[in-house]
Design a protein around this motif. Structure first.
Motif: not given
Length: 265
Positions: A59-61, A89-93, A99-101
């Protein structure tokens, strides 16, 4: 008697102390971020700590890189803050980092609105370094300082689950039963996750595994009891008295009694 201060609390406090000391030695600008990363990463098992740390690092990155991109256009721009949030959010999903959003969003917004004239690149790099230090400290302490005794934790939680099931079985036959079956279900799930974490810990660190197969077998029986309790509860809570089948309720009560006798034997 339940302990007021457990080992996890003490280890978390130790991790925070070490993080603050390291931050001062390295003259880091925000010890807050280092300590927070350690607190979030201190879990009940080493595998869980690793997962929590990995989620925070990812998430930090994502937040730092997204923040660097949008802050280079115009820091603090409200529209860009919204667009950047969509992107992260798109990248994390996309990478299944759900859990990193939250942490990605926090880091992104911090870069966008909290620079105060600082370089977005340096600010983002600092947050990545802070997070890495905090996670590393938490993992090392969790592994080296009184590693979690998952075998004992499983036994203690199972004993508590058994008491809850016995109480629910006694309550369900009362005229006005007060059974919190959702809590029982959550306890069973928690135990299953704990057993899985123990298996992963032993594989990851090649430690001798505690034999929890009997507890796993008993958890399957606990699930059966929970099913029977749910059926009885549904029948008793029906507003239509005609749908309350006494024979069905009696059958499930008998099955509960049989299962409880097995567990308590």
């Amino acid at each position: 008697m339940k302990k007021i201060i457990g080992m996890r609390i003490l280890k978390t406090a130790l991790a925070v102390t070490i993080c603050v000391i390291i931050s001062k030695l390295l003259k880091l600008e925000y010890p807050f971020y280092v300590a927070i990363a350690a607190i979030i990463s201190m879990e009940s098992s080493i595998t869980s700590s690793y997962k929590a740390g990995r989620n925070r690092m990812a998430g930090t990155l994502v937040g730092a890189l997204t923040g660097l991109l949008f802050a280079s256009i115009q820091p603090g721009n409200a529209i860009l803050c919204g667009l950047g949030t969509i992107v992260l959010i798109f990248i994390c999903e996309r990478f299944h980092w759900n859990n990193s959003i939250s942490i990605a969003g926090i880091v992104f917004i911090a870069i966008m609105v909290n620079l105060n004239g600082k370089s977005p690149l340096l600010y983002g790099a600092s947050r990545i370094l802070d997070t890495f230090i905090g996670i590393s400290v938490a993992l090392l302490i969790n592994y080296l300082v009184f590693p979690p005794n998952i075998g004992k934790m499983v036994q203690d939680q199972y004993a508590d689950l058994l008491r809850k099931l016995q109480s629910s079985a006694d309550q369900i036959s009362q005229p006005t039963p007060e059974c919190d079956l959702e809590t029982v279900h959550a306890q069973i799930e928690s135990l299953e996750k704990l057993i899985q974490a123990h298996g992963k810990d032993t594989q990851l660190f090649r430690k001798k595994a505690v034999d929890l197969s009997q507890v796993e077998d008993k958890l399957r029986v606990c699930k059966n009891i929970l099913h029977h309790l749910s059926v009885i509860q549904d029948n008793l809570s029906s507003p239509d008295m005609e749908t309350q089948n006494d024979q069905v309720i009696s059958y499930h009560q008998q099955r509960i009694t049989q299962h409880m006798q097995f567990l308590l034997a």
